[in-house]
Motif scaffolding. Structure first.
Motif: not given
Lengths: 179, 372
Positions: A1, A32-33, A35-36, A67, A69, A76, A78, A80, A82, A93, B89, B236, B305, B307, B314, B318, B320, B328-329
């Motif tokens: 990140m 993260q970046k 808008r994230r 996810t 693992w 995991e 997750v 999301h 907005w 998460k 990304y 966005d 993630y 969008r 939208e 996502y 990974v 991976y996912r």
């Protein structure tokens, strides 16, 4: 990140939002970046944190993802979210035990939308959402195998064993394909 | 197709709308009926479940680019774009400026042809066959240009790939696109103005309030038809959308007519975007230099993630990466997922059966991206 860049106007707004979220949600928010934002929480706090996030303007539940693992023995989850007002995506998460995948449903906040997303996670990963009254199969019909999106489920082998007959000369070829 | 319920009230039965209905697509809705009224509806997806998320875990990024076409039949280029951005990304690719413009032009052309299909499907579902024929006819002009540029009429086979686009625009492609615009404009005007008696069929049915729309997770034209001004391209921004001027059409009524009209008005905005992008189209490379995703993806670690604003709203990826050859996912969020399960079940409560096709089509559904 990546770390925060402080030269743009947007990141200043985000910095303010991060501070606000840190205090009100009582969690550590990471950048993260642009808008994230993301955070990692304990699974028993999910309903509480989501409710607070909803009240702070994160009104749109974009999706719930799982996810698997395998080595860690955890699933995991997750979430999301907005925000139409802040124009920021918050990713929440949380990890749950792979052998006992239970978590509270967030249907008290997003109703049928959350229930449908949870139905999908239940069907494909076997996660149980306590409080969700409708965890019936969504996509798979008459499926009796294990949840198919788990990392330790090899669907190629499964299809071969369940569908094809090694003694049938026309289907023998499927067993000759290299793994 | 019908079952008589063992209940005391005579006239109670279950009726299936789809999957064999001529206009339902690969989707089914079970309606609990009392006479002519639908008391309760239950969506039954899964007819197109291909397990893309799992398939992508077994494939490398360039193979996944081709696979991402198939997520939705009606807007493959836009799904290409979401996938490519996620990989870009994770691999930290700097996409050349020209490639970004080409990506946007193609995504908008794809949006317009998808909106034409919406018009066609609405017409077909409600018995206005002329509308269907005209819209599909005009869509074909766009498909010819997509064929010229990507090599495929419907499926571009991963034309928008990680690192840029597969190939530069062929000679005179810009002119061909500009020549399309008057044809698109004719169809747009036709869709908005012709046959008011048919358009009136959609007024005041399937009404969704602003609060319900947000709570149920509505996106795209469905959300904007309820008075929420939200567009991923503006809120966005990705690629070059923040440099372009376009409006976001919004209507407050929340009924089938409002949703449909917002969709048709968007065609004009897409035309503006295409004109501006072609005017400013820079020269140069269309791929990241030293593009070797097969090797480079093994260095990628992290998650994202992404969008995008697809035709239906939208759409998101996502992804990974854990330093393997394959992701991976992968989780795909299709815009129709919320529209076709919770929202349609909510809207088809206590309505006349005759309104079902009109409400159903006004949701702009794509069963392929519900099931994935």
């Amino acid at each position: 990140m990546s770390t925060m860049s402080d030269d743009s106007k947007n990141s200043l707004l985000e910095e303010k939002l991060i501070k606000n979220l840190n205090t009100k949600l009582g969690v550590s928010i990471n950048f993260q970046k642009e808008r994230r934002l993301w955070t990692s929480i304990d699974s028993d706090k999910i309903v509480d944190i989501c409710t607070k996030a909803y009240e702070m303007g994160f009104e749109h539940l974009s999706t719930i993802s799982v996810t698997d693992w395998l080595e860690e023995g955890k699933h995991e989850l997750v979430y999301h979210l907005w925000s139409y007002s802040h124009k920021v995506l918050l990713t929440i998460k949380t990890k749950i035990d792979r052998k006992n995948p239970n978590i509270s449903s967030i249907n008290s906040i997003w109703g049928a939308n959350a229930e449908t997303c949870e139905r999908e996670c239940h069907e494909l990963f076997g996660v149980k959402f306590e409080g969700n009254p409708n965890l019936t199969p969504l996509f798979l019909e008459d499926w009796e195998g294990p949840p198919p999106f788990l990392k330790d489920f090899n669907w190629r082998e499964y299809v071969k064993e369940e569908t094809y007959d090694q003694n049938n000369p026309r289907e023998k070829v499927y067993f000759e394909v290299k793994k | 197709m019908t079952e008589i319920n063992e209940q005391k009230v005579t006239g109670d039965f279950s009726m299936y709308f789809g999957p064999a209905h001529p206009g339902s697509g690969n989707f089914s809705i079970k309606c609990e009926m009392r006479g002519e009224r639908v008391l309760k509806a239950t969506a039954d997806p899964g007819y197109l479940h291909r397990g893309f998320e799992k398939l992508m875990e077994y494939r490398e990024p360039m193979q996944n680019a081709v696979l991402s076409d198939r997520v939705c039949v009606l807007e493959p280029l836009q799904w290409n774009l979401v996938h490519a951005e996620a990989v870009d990304y994770l691999m930290e690719y700097e996409v050349p400026e020209r490639a970004k413009y080409i990506r946007v032009i193609l995504a908008e052309l794809s949006r317009i042809q998808s909106h034409f299909i919406w018009y066609a499907a609405m017409s077909l579902g409600t018995g206005f066959m002329t509308g269907f024929n005209i819209a599909i006819g005009y869509r074909d002009y766009i498909l010819d240009v997509l064929n010229l540029i990507t090599g495929g009429r419907v499926y571009p086979a991963g034309y928008i790939c990680p690192g840029g686009v597969r190939k530069d625009l062929p000679e005179k492609a810009e002119n061909k696109i500009l020549e399309l615009l008057p044809k698109i404009d004719y169809m747009r005007k036709f869709a908005l103005k012709q046959n008011p008696a048919w358009l009136a069929r959609f007024k005041e049915i399937g009404t969704l309030t602003k609060e319900e729309a947000i709570k149920f997770g509505a996106v795209g034209p469905i959300l904007r038809g309820c008075g929420v001004e939200s567009d991923v391209r503006r809120d966005d921004p990705y690629e070059i959308y923040d440099e372009l001027e376009f409006d976001v059409p919004v209507m407050d009524d929340g009924d089938a007519y409002a949703r449909f009209t917002v969709g048709m008005q968007e065609i004009e905005e897409s035309m503006k975007i295409i004109t501006q992008s072609i005017d400013r189209l820079p020269k140069g490379e269309v791929k990241t230099p030293n593009l070797k995703p097969r090797v480079q993806f093994q260095k990628a670690e992290g998650e994202i993630y992404i969008r995008n604003e697809l035709s239906r709203g939208e759409g998101a990826f996502y992804m990974v990466a854990t330093g393997q050859k394959t992701p991976y996912r992968v989780k795909i969020r299709g815009p129709s997922f919320t529209h076709m399960i919770p929202i349609i079940e909510h809207l088809l409560t206590d309505v006349a059966y005759a309104d079902v096709p009109a409400i159903y089509w006004s949701m702009y559904q794509c069963p392929a991206d519900v099931d994935r």
